[in-house]
Enzyme design. Structure first.
Site, PDB file in Angstrom:
ATOM      1  N   PHE A  34       0.827  -1.214   0.000  1.00  0.00           N
ATOM      2  CA  PHE A  34       0.000   0.000   0.000  1.00  0.00           C
ATOM      3  C   PHE A  34       0.868   1.275   0.000  1.00  0.00           C
ATOM      4  CE2 PHE A  34      -1.728   2.667   3.674  1.00  0.00           C
ATOM      5  CZ  PHE A  34      -2.355   3.597   2.867  1.00  0.00           C
ATOM      6  N   LEU A  59      10.985  -1.076   3.101  1.00  0.00           N
ATOM      7  CA  LEU A  59       9.558  -0.870   3.423  1.00  0.00           C
ATOM      8  C   LEU A  59       8.805  -2.197   3.516  1.00  0.00           C
ATOM      9  CD1 LEU A  59       9.065   1.926   0.754  1.00  0.00           C
ATOM     10  CD2 LEU A  59       8.951   2.347   3.179  1.00  0.00           C
ATOM     11  N   THR A  72      -1.572   5.306   8.749  1.00  0.00           N
ATOM     12  CA  THR A  72      -1.766   5.866   7.413  1.00  0.00           C
ATOM     13  C   THR A  72      -2.856   5.083   6.701  1.00  0.00           C
ATOM     14  OG1 THR A  72       0.526   6.565   7.366  1.00  0.00           O
ATOM     15  CG2 THR A  72      -0.548   6.319   5.235  1.00  0.00           C
ATOM     16  N   TYR A 128       6.025  -7.412  15.912  1.00  0.00           N
ATOM     17  CA  TYR A 128       6.152  -6.217  15.063  1.00  0.00           C
ATOM     18  C   TYR A 128       6.964  -5.135  15.784  1.00  0.00           C
ATOM     19  CZ  TYR A 128       4.483  -2.435  11.932  1.00  0.00           C
ATOM     20  OH  TYR A 128       4.387  -1.392  11.047  1.00  0.00           O
TER      21      TYR A 128
HETATM   22  P1  NAD Z   1       1.770  -3.498   3.096  1.00  0.00           P
HETATM   23  O1  NAD Z   1       1.613  -4.859   3.714  1.00  0.00           O
HETATM   24  O2  NAD Z   1       0.745  -3.030   2.162  1.00  0.00           O
HETATM   25  O3  NAD Z   1       3.186  -3.367   2.394  1.00  0.00           O
HETATM   26  C1  NAD Z   1       4.321  -4.156   2.749  1.00  0.00           C
HETATM   27  C2  NAD Z   1       4.805  -4.915   1.517  1.00  0.00           C
HETATM   28  O4  NAD Z   1       5.974  -5.676   1.895  1.00  0.00           O
HETATM   29  C3  NAD Z   1       3.761  -5.907   0.981  1.00  0.00           C
HETATM   30  O5  NAD Z   1       3.623  -5.735  -0.405  1.00  0.00           O
HETATM   31  C4  NAD Z   1       4.377  -7.274   1.329  1.00  0.00           C
HETATM   32  O6  NAD Z   1       3.982  -8.291   0.426  1.00  0.00           O
HETATM   33  C5  NAD Z   1       5.861  -6.959   1.277  1.00  0.00           C
HETATM   34  N1  NAD Z   1       6.678  -7.912   2.041  1.00  0.00           N
HETATM   35  C6  NAD Z   1       6.505  -8.294   3.324  1.00  0.00           C
HETATM   36  N2  NAD Z   1       7.453  -9.196   3.677  1.00  0.00           N
HETATM   37  C7  NAD Z   1       8.243  -9.367   2.577  1.00  0.00           C
HETATM   38  C8  NAD Z   1       9.383 -10.162   2.306  1.00  0.00           C
HETATM   39  N3  NAD Z   1       9.918 -10.988   3.218  1.00  0.00           N
HETATM   40  N4  NAD Z   1       9.962 -10.074   1.071  1.00  0.00           N
HETATM   41  C9  NAD Z   1       9.447  -9.249   0.128  1.00  0.00           C
HETATM   42  N5  NAD Z   1       8.349  -8.476   0.325  1.00  0.00           N
HETATM   43  C10 NAD Z   1       7.759  -8.536   1.541  1.00  0.00           C
HETATM   44  O7  NAD Z   1       1.910  -2.504   4.357  1.00  0.00           O
HETATM   45  P2  NAD Z   1       1.961  -0.913   4.430  1.00  0.00           P
HETATM   46  O8  NAD Z   1       0.915  -0.500   5.382  1.00  0.00           O
HETATM   47  O9  NAD Z   1       2.030  -0.324   3.087  1.00  0.00           O
HETATM   48  O10 NAD Z   1       3.361  -0.704   5.166  1.00  0.00           O
HETATM   49  C11 NAD Z   1       4.571  -0.452   4.465  1.00  0.00           C
HETATM   50  C12 NAD Z   1       5.698  -0.188   5.439  1.00  0.00           C
HETATM   51  O11 NAD Z   1       5.369   0.939   6.256  1.00  0.00           O
HETATM   52  C13 NAD Z   1       5.949  -1.352   6.388  1.00  0.00           C
HETATM   53  O12 NAD Z   1       7.324  -1.435   6.670  1.00  0.00           O
HETATM   54  C14 NAD Z   1       5.197  -0.944   7.638  1.00  0.00           C
HETATM   55  O13 NAD Z   1       5.725  -1.542   8.799  1.00  0.00           O
HETATM   56  C15 NAD Z   1       5.401   0.566   7.632  1.00  0.00           C
HETATM   57  N6  NAD Z   1       4.321   1.254   8.377  1.00  0.00           N
HETATM   58  C16 NAD Z   1       3.065   1.394   7.823  1.00  0.00           C
HETATM   59  C17 NAD Z   1       2.079   2.029   8.568  1.00  0.00           C
HETATM   60  C18 NAD Z   1       0.687   2.240   8.025  1.00  0.00           C
HETATM   61  O14 NAD Z   1      -0.155   2.827   8.727  1.00  0.00           O
HETATM   62  N7  NAD Z   1       0.368   1.833   6.820  1.00  0.00           N
HETATM   63  C19 NAD Z   1       2.355   2.513   9.853  1.00  0.00           C
HETATM   64  C20 NAD Z   1       3.631   2.326  10.370  1.00  0.00           C
HETATM   65  C21 NAD Z   1       4.612   1.709   9.621  1.00  0.00           C
END
Ligand code: NAD
Ligand code: UDP
Length: 327
Positions: A25, A89, A191, A161
Protein backbone atom coordinates in the site's frame (compact mmCIF):
# COMPACT_ATOMS: atom_id res chain seq x y z
CA UNK A 1 17.34 19.30 17.46
CA UNK A 2 18.57 19.60 13.88
CA UNK A 3 18.09 22.98 12.20
CA UNK A 4 19.43 22.44 8.67
CA UNK A 5 16.63 23.04 6.14
CA UNK A 6 15.90 20.17 3.77
CA UNK A 7 16.52 20.97 0.09
CA UNK A 8 14.17 19.16 -2.28
CA UNK A 9 15.54 18.39 -5.76
CA UNK A 10 13.37 19.37 -8.75
CA UNK A 11 13.81 15.97 -10.39
CA UNK A 12 15.29 12.58 -9.60
CA UNK A 13 16.20 11.80 -13.20
CA UNK A 14 19.33 9.68 -13.33
CA UNK A 15 18.75 8.31 -9.80
CA UNK A 16 17.88 4.70 -9.00
CA UNK A 17 15.88 3.53 -6.00
CA UNK A 18 15.70 -0.05 -4.77
CA UNK A 19 12.37 -0.53 -2.97
CA UNK A 20 11.68 -3.57 -0.79
CA UNK A 21 7.93 -4.23 -0.50
CA UNK A 22 7.02 -2.42 -3.75
CA UNK A 23 3.68 -4.26 -4.08
CA UNK A 24 2.35 -2.87 -0.79
CA UNK A 25 0.00 0.00 0.00
CA UNK A 26 2.49 2.70 1.13
CA UNK A 27 5.46 1.39 -0.87
CA UNK A 28 3.62 1.27 -4.22
CA UNK A 29 2.37 4.85 -3.69
CA UNK A 30 5.94 5.92 -2.90
CA UNK A 31 7.29 4.08 -5.97
CA UNK A 32 4.80 5.92 -8.16
CA UNK A 33 5.82 9.26 -6.63
CA UNK A 34 9.49 8.62 -7.48
CA UNK A 35 8.71 7.25 -10.98
CA UNK A 36 6.82 10.51 -11.61
CA UNK A 37 9.94 12.38 -10.49
CA UNK A 38 11.88 10.67 -13.27
CA UNK A 39 13.77 8.11 -11.15
CA UNK A 40 14.34 4.47 -12.02
CA UNK A 41 12.73 2.17 -9.44
CA UNK A 42 13.68 -1.46 -8.88
CA UNK A 43 11.02 -3.15 -6.74
CA UNK A 44 10.92 -6.48 -4.92
CA UNK A 45 8.01 -8.15 -3.17
CA UNK A 46 6.88 -11.66 -2.21
CA UNK A 47 3.18 -10.63 -2.02
CA UNK A 48 2.71 -11.89 1.53
CA UNK A 49 0.46 -8.85 2.12
CA UNK A 50 0.97 -6.86 -1.10
CA UNK A 51 -0.79 -7.14 -4.40
CA UNK A 52 0.12 -7.95 -7.97
CA UNK A 53 -2.30 -5.28 -9.19
CA UNK A 54 -0.09 -2.61 -7.57
CA UNK A 55 2.89 -3.99 -9.48
CA UNK A 56 0.82 -4.01 -12.70
CA UNK A 57 0.13 -0.27 -12.17
CA UNK A 58 3.83 0.46 -11.64
CA UNK A 59 4.80 -1.66 -14.65
CA UNK A 60 3.14 0.95 -16.87
CA UNK A 61 6.23 3.12 -16.19
CA UNK A 62 9.18 2.24 -18.43
CA UNK A 63 11.63 2.99 -15.58
CA UNK A 64 10.15 0.32 -13.30
CA UNK A 65 11.71 -3.11 -12.88
CA UNK A 66 10.36 -5.86 -10.62
CA UNK A 67 11.60 -9.03 -8.94
CA UNK A 68 9.33 -11.44 -7.05
CA UNK A 69 11.47 -12.39 -4.09
CA UNK A 70 11.55 -12.84 -0.32
CA UNK A 71 14.02 -10.20 0.88
CA UNK A 72 15.04 -12.10 4.00
CA UNK A 73 16.12 -15.00 1.78
CA UNK A 74 17.81 -13.19 -1.09
CA UNK A 75 18.04 -10.04 -3.16
CA UNK A 76 18.31 -9.83 -6.96
CA UNK A 77 21.71 -9.75 -8.61
CA UNK A 78 22.39 -6.02 -8.95
CA UNK A 79 26.13 -6.33 -9.71
CA UNK A 80 26.12 -3.90 -12.63
CA UNK A 81 23.49 -1.58 -11.23
CA UNK A 82 24.18 1.84 -9.72
CA UNK A 83 21.81 2.26 -6.73
CA UNK A 84 21.40 5.65 -5.07
CA UNK A 85 18.71 4.85 -2.49
CA UNK A 86 17.68 1.62 -0.73
CA UNK A 87 14.20 1.82 0.83
CA UNK A 88 13.36 -0.81 3.45
CA UNK A 89 9.56 -0.87 3.42
CA UNK A 90 8.82 -4.60 3.28
CA UNK A 91 6.83 -5.64 6.34
CA UNK A 92 3.27 -6.65 7.08
CA UNK A 93 1.81 -3.87 9.24
CA UNK A 94 -1.72 -4.84 10.29
CA UNK A 95 -2.37 -6.16 13.81
CA UNK A 96 -4.36 -9.08 12.31
CA UNK A 97 -1.11 -10.25 10.70
CA UNK A 98 0.75 -10.22 14.03
CA UNK A 99 -1.03 -13.41 15.13
CA UNK A 100 -1.00 -15.07 11.69
CA UNK A 101 2.58 -14.51 10.49
CA UNK A 102 4.71 -13.35 13.45
CA UNK A 103 7.89 -15.11 12.34
CA UNK A 104 7.71 -13.72 8.79
CA UNK A 105 7.32 -10.25 10.34
CA UNK A 106 10.28 -10.73 12.67
CA UNK A 107 12.46 -12.15 9.91
CA UNK A 108 11.77 -9.44 7.34
CA UNK A 109 12.47 -6.67 9.84
CA UNK A 110 15.67 -8.32 11.09
CA UNK A 111 17.25 -10.55 8.42
CA UNK A 112 15.58 -8.61 5.59
CA UNK A 113 16.71 -5.23 6.93
CA UNK A 114 20.24 -6.64 7.39
CA UNK A 115 20.39 -7.71 3.71
CA UNK A 116 19.14 -4.28 2.62
CA UNK A 117 21.67 -2.48 4.81
CA UNK A 118 24.44 -4.64 3.35
CA UNK A 119 23.25 -3.69 -0.14
CA UNK A 120 23.30 0.02 0.78
CA UNK A 121 26.82 -0.37 2.21
CA UNK A 122 28.07 -2.16 -0.92
CA UNK A 123 26.50 0.39 -3.29
CA UNK A 124 27.33 3.44 -1.11
CA UNK A 125 23.62 4.22 -1.32
CA UNK A 126 21.45 6.17 1.12
CA UNK A 127 19.27 3.79 3.17
CA UNK A 128 15.81 4.46 4.61
CA UNK A 129 14.09 2.28 7.19
CA UNK A 130 10.29 2.43 7.44
CA UNK A 131 9.84 2.22 11.19
CA UNK A 132 6.60 2.83 13.03
CA UNK A 133 4.83 4.62 15.87
CA UNK A 134 4.62 1.10 17.36
CA UNK A 135 8.19 1.56 18.64
CA UNK A 136 6.55 3.77 21.30
CA UNK A 137 4.27 0.86 22.33
CA UNK A 138 1.36 1.93 24.56
CA UNK A 139 2.86 5.37 25.17
CA UNK A 140 3.02 7.06 28.57
CA UNK A 141 3.67 10.48 27.07
CA UNK A 142 1.39 12.28 24.67
CA UNK A 143 1.86 13.35 21.92
CA UNK A 144 4.84 11.17 21.06
CA UNK A 145 8.15 12.91 20.34
CA UNK A 146 11.13 11.20 18.76
CA UNK A 147 13.14 11.32 22.00
CA UNK A 148 10.55 9.20 23.87
CA UNK A 149 12.02 5.69 24.16
CA UNK A 150 8.73 3.86 24.40
CA UNK A 151 6.68 1.44 26.50
CA UNK A 152 6.65 -1.89 24.69
CA UNK A 153 5.62 -5.31 26.02
CA UNK A 154 8.36 -7.62 24.66
CA UNK A 155 6.19 -10.75 24.85
CA UNK A 156 2.74 -9.35 24.02
CA UNK A 157 0.62 -9.98 20.91
CA UNK A 158 2.13 -6.96 19.12
CA UNK A 159 5.73 -7.70 20.09
CA UNK A 160 6.69 -9.52 16.87
CA UNK A 161 6.15 -6.22 15.06
CA UNK A 162 7.15 -3.67 17.73
CA UNK A 163 10.35 -5.38 18.78
CA UNK A 164 11.50 -6.29 15.27
CA UNK A 165 10.98 -2.67 14.17
CA UNK A 166 12.96 -1.52 17.22
CA UNK A 167 15.66 -4.03 16.20
CA UNK A 168 15.55 -2.65 12.62
CA UNK A 169 16.12 0.87 13.97
CA UNK A 170 18.99 -0.36 16.16
CA UNK A 171 20.60 -2.17 13.23
CA UNK A 172 20.19 0.88 10.99
CA UNK A 173 21.95 3.10 13.54
CA UNK A 174 24.65 0.44 14.02
CA UNK A 175 25.42 0.40 10.29
CA UNK A 176 25.53 4.17 10.40
CA UNK A 177 27.94 4.29 13.35
CA UNK A 178 30.10 1.26 12.47
CA UNK A 179 30.26 1.54 8.64
CA UNK A 180 29.25 5.16 8.08
CA UNK A 181 26.29 4.09 5.93
CA UNK A 182 24.15 7.12 5.10
CA UNK A 183 20.91 6.13 6.88
CA UNK A 184 17.49 7.64 7.55
CA UNK A 185 14.62 6.42 9.75
CA UNK A 186 10.94 7.36 9.43
CA UNK A 187 8.50 6.47 12.22
CA UNK A 188 5.23 6.17 10.35
CA UNK A 189 1.94 6.78 12.22
CA UNK A 190 -1.44 5.33 11.15
CA UNK A 191 -1.77 5.87 7.41
CA UNK A 192 -4.75 5.12 5.18
CA UNK A 193 -5.85 5.51 1.58
CA UNK A 194 -6.45 3.71 -1.71
CA UNK A 195 -4.55 0.42 -2.23
CA UNK A 196 -5.12 -0.82 1.33
CA UNK A 197 -6.47 -4.36 1.35
CA UNK A 198 -10.27 -4.40 1.96
CA UNK A 199 -9.75 -7.24 4.47
CA UNK A 200 -6.66 -5.59 5.95
CA UNK A 201 -8.15 -5.60 9.45
CA UNK A 202 -7.00 -2.08 10.28
CA UNK A 203 -9.56 0.41 11.50
CA UNK A 204 -10.11 2.56 8.39
CA UNK A 205 -10.57 -0.24 5.83
CA UNK A 206 -12.75 -2.17 8.30
CA UNK A 207 -15.03 0.79 9.06
CA UNK A 208 -15.31 1.98 5.43
CA UNK A 209 -16.16 -1.49 4.12
CA UNK A 210 -18.67 -2.05 6.92
CA UNK A 211 -20.24 1.37 6.25
CA UNK A 212 -20.44 0.77 2.50
CA UNK A 213 -22.34 -2.48 3.12
CA UNK A 214 -24.51 -0.93 5.91
CA UNK A 215 -23.11 -3.61 8.26
CA UNK A 216 -22.38 -3.12 11.97
CA UNK A 217 -19.28 -1.03 12.65
CA UNK A 218 -17.04 -3.00 15.01
CA UNK A 219 -15.57 -0.70 17.65
CA UNK A 220 -13.14 -2.53 19.94
CA UNK A 221 -13.33 -1.62 23.65
CA UNK A 222 -15.17 1.56 24.64
CA UNK A 223 -13.95 3.36 21.52
CA UNK A 224 -12.28 6.09 23.59
CA UNK A 225 -8.75 5.06 22.50
CA UNK A 226 -7.33 7.51 19.95
CA UNK A 227 -5.42 7.45 16.67
CA UNK A 228 -4.19 10.15 14.27
CA UNK A 229 -4.68 9.31 10.61
CA UNK A 230 -2.48 10.44 7.73
CA UNK A 231 -3.62 10.22 4.12
CA UNK A 232 -1.11 8.23 2.08
CA UNK A 233 -0.03 11.02 -0.32
CA UNK A 234 0.71 13.28 2.67
CA UNK A 235 2.79 10.49 4.18
CA UNK A 236 4.75 10.12 0.93
CA UNK A 237 5.57 13.87 1.04
CA UNK A 238 6.85 13.43 4.60
CA UNK A 239 8.98 10.39 3.74
CA UNK A 240 10.45 12.21 0.73
CA UNK A 241 11.55 15.09 2.96
CA UNK A 242 13.24 12.74 5.42
CA UNK A 243 14.97 10.86 2.59
CA UNK A 244 16.32 14.17 1.28
CA UNK A 245 17.38 15.37 4.75
CA UNK A 246 20.86 15.12 6.22
CA UNK A 247 19.74 13.71 9.57
CA UNK A 248 20.17 10.00 10.41
CA UNK A 249 18.08 10.16 13.58
CA UNK A 250 14.38 9.15 13.47
CA UNK A 251 11.61 11.46 12.26
CA UNK A 252 7.93 11.02 13.12
CA UNK A 253 5.84 11.07 9.94
CA UNK A 254 2.08 11.46 10.19
CA UNK A 255 -0.85 13.78 10.70
CA UNK A 256 -1.37 15.05 14.29
CA UNK A 257 -5.18 15.39 14.00
CA UNK A 258 -6.41 13.00 16.69
CA UNK A 259 -9.74 11.14 16.87
CA UNK A 260 -11.24 8.61 19.24
CA UNK A 261 -12.18 5.36 17.53
CA UNK A 262 -15.85 6.10 18.29
CA UNK A 263 -15.53 9.50 16.56
CA UNK A 264 -13.81 7.76 13.65
CA UNK A 265 -16.82 5.44 13.25
CA UNK A 266 -19.29 8.34 13.51
CA UNK A 267 -17.44 10.42 10.90
CA UNK A 268 -17.24 7.50 8.46
CA UNK A 269 -20.98 6.73 8.88
CA UNK A 270 -21.81 10.40 8.27
CA UNK A 271 -19.46 11.01 5.33
CA UNK A 272 -20.63 7.85 3.54
CA UNK A 273 -24.31 8.36 4.39
CA UNK A 274 -24.39 4.84 5.83
CA UNK A 275 -27.15 3.13 7.82
CA UNK A 276 -24.59 1.17 9.88
CA UNK A 277 -24.86 1.00 13.66
CA UNK A 278 -21.90 0.89 16.03
CA UNK A 279 -21.38 -2.35 18.00
CA UNK A 280 -18.80 -2.78 20.74
CA UNK A 281 -16.46 -5.80 20.80
CA UNK A 282 -13.65 -6.70 23.25
CA UNK A 283 -10.49 -4.60 23.11
CA UNK A 284 -7.43 -6.59 21.93
CA UNK A 285 -4.64 -6.97 24.52
CA UNK A 286 -1.98 -4.21 24.59
CA UNK A 287 -4.01 -1.97 22.25
CA UNK A 288 -2.36 1.49 22.59
CA UNK A 289 -4.71 3.94 24.37
CA UNK A 290 -3.58 7.17 22.73
CA UNK A 291 -1.47 7.89 19.67
CA UNK A 292 -0.59 11.19 18.11
CA UNK A 293 2.67 12.23 16.43
CA UNK A 294 4.56 15.32 17.45
CA UNK A 295 5.88 16.37 14.03
CA UNK A 296 7.72 19.50 15.21
CA UNK A 297 11.07 17.95 14.27
CA UNK A 298 10.17 17.44 10.59
CA UNK A 299 8.38 20.79 10.43
CA UNK A 300 11.40 22.60 11.87
CA UNK A 301 13.47 21.57 8.84
CA UNK A 302 10.87 21.45 6.08
CA UNK A 303 7.58 22.82 4.78
CA UNK A 304 5.78 19.55 5.57
CA UNK A 305 2.09 20.05 6.30
CA UNK A 306 -0.59 17.37 5.89
CA UNK A 307 -3.00 18.67 3.26
CA UNK A 308 -5.79 16.08 2.94
CA UNK A 309 -8.72 16.58 5.34
CA UNK A 310 -9.92 13.37 7.02
CA UNK A 311 -13.40 13.56 5.47
CA UNK A 312 -11.92 13.98 1.96
CA UNK A 313 -9.49 11.11 2.49
CA UNK A 314 -12.36 8.89 3.66
CA UNK A 315 -14.35 9.71 0.49
CA UNK A 316 -11.41 8.93 -1.82
CA UNK A 317 -10.60 5.70 0.03
CA UNK A 318 -14.26 4.65 -0.07
CA UNK A 319 -14.32 5.25 -3.86
CA UNK A 320 -11.36 2.89 -4.14
CA UNK A 321 -13.07 0.16 -2.10
CA UNK A 322 -16.29 0.64 -4.10
CA UNK A 323 -14.34 0.09 -7.31
CA UNK A 324 -13.09 -3.25 -5.91
CA UNK A 325 -16.62 -4.33 -4.91
CA UNK A 326 -17.95 -3.60 -8.42
CA UNK A 327 -15.07 -5.43 -10.18
P1 NAD B 1 1.77 -3.50 3.10
O1 NAD B 1 1.61 -4.86 3.71
O2 NAD B 1 0.74 -3.03 2.16
O3 NAD B 1 3.19 -3.37 2.39
C1 NAD B 1 4.32 -4.16 2.75
C2 NAD B 1 4.80 -4.92 1.52
O4 NAD B 1 5.97 -5.68 1.89
C3 NAD B 1 3.76 -5.91 0.98
O5 NAD B 1 3.62 -5.74 -0.40
C4 NAD B 1 4.38 -7.27 1.33
O6 NAD B 1 3.98 -8.29 0.43
C5 NAD B 1 5.86 -6.96 1.28
N1 NAD B 1 6.68 -7.91 2.04
C6 NAD B 1 6.50 -8.29 3.32
N2 NAD B 1 7.45 -9.20 3.68
C7 NAD B 1 8.24 -9.37 2.58
C8 NAD B 1 9.38 -10.16 2.31
N3 NAD B 1 9.92 -10.99 3.22
N4 NAD B 1 9.96 -10.07 1.07
C9 NAD B 1 9.45 -9.25 0.13
N5 NAD B 1 8.35 -8.48 0.32
C10 NAD B 1 7.76 -8.54 1.54
O7 NAD B 1 1.91 -2.50 4.36
P2 NAD B 1 1.96 -0.91 4.43
O8 NAD B 1 0.92 -0.50 5.38
O9 NAD B 1 2.03 -0.32 3.09
O10 NAD B 1 3.36 -0.70 5.17
C11 NAD B 1 4.57 -0.45 4.47
C12 NAD B 1 5.70 -0.19 5.44
O11 NAD B 1 5.37 0.94 6.26
C13 NAD B 1 5.95 -1.35 6.39
O12 NAD B 1 7.32 -1.43 6.67
C14 NAD B 1 5.20 -0.94 7.64
O13 NAD B 1 5.73 -1.54 8.80
C15 NAD B 1 5.40 0.57 7.63
N6 NAD B 1 4.32 1.25 8.38
C16 NAD B 1 3.07 1.39 7.82
C17 NAD B 1 2.08 2.03 8.57
C18 NAD B 1 0.69 2.24 8.03
O14 NAD B 1 -0.15 2.83 8.73
N7 NAD B 1 0.37 1.83 6.82
C19 NAD B 1 2.35 2.51 9.85
C20 NAD B 1 3.63 2.33 10.37
C21 NAD B 1 4.61 1.71 9.62
N1 UDP C 1 -10.18 -1.00 15.83
C1 UDP C 1 -11.56 -1.09 16.06
N2 UDP C 1 -12.31 -1.82 15.18
C2 UDP C 1 -11.77 -2.43 14.08
C3 UDP C 1 -10.37 -2.32 13.85
C4 UDP C 1 -9.62 -1.61 14.76
O1 UDP C 1 -12.09 -0.54 17.04
O2 UDP C 1 -12.53 -3.07 13.33
C5 UDP C 1 -9.39 -0.20 16.77
C6 UDP C 1 -8.21 -0.93 17.39
O3 UDP C 1 -8.61 -1.64 18.55
C7 UDP C 1 -7.27 0.22 17.68
C8 UDP C 1 -7.55 1.23 16.57
O4 UDP C 1 -8.83 0.87 16.05
O5 UDP C 1 -7.60 0.81 18.93
C9 UDP C 1 -6.54 1.21 15.45
O6 UDP C 1 -6.37 -0.14 15.05
P1 UDP C 1 -5.55 -0.58 13.77
O7 UDP C 1 -5.67 -2.07 13.68
O8 UDP C 1 -5.96 0.21 12.60
O9 UDP C 1 -4.03 -0.20 14.06
P2 UDP C 1 -3.14 0.10 15.35
O10 UDP C 1 -3.07 1.58 15.43
O11 UDP C 1 -3.79 -0.48 16.58
O12 UDP C 1 -1.86 -0.54 15.02
Amino acid sequence: MTSKKILLPETLEGKTLFVAGAGGFVPSTLCEFYLNKGAKVIGVDNFITGSRSNIDLLSAYKNFEFYEMNVFEKLPNLKDEKIDYVLSLASPASPIDFAKIPLEIMRVNSEGTLKLLELAKEKKARFLEASTSEVYGDPEIHPQREDYVGHVNPIGPRSCYDESKRFAEAMTMSFHHRYNVDTRIVRIFNTYGPRMRPNDGRVIPNFINQALKNEDITVYGDGLQTRSYCYVTDLVEAIHRVLMSEDPTPFNCGNPDEYTIKETAEIIIKVLGSKSKIVYLPLPKDDPKRRRPDITKLQSVSDFKPSVAFEDGIRTTAEYFKSLISE
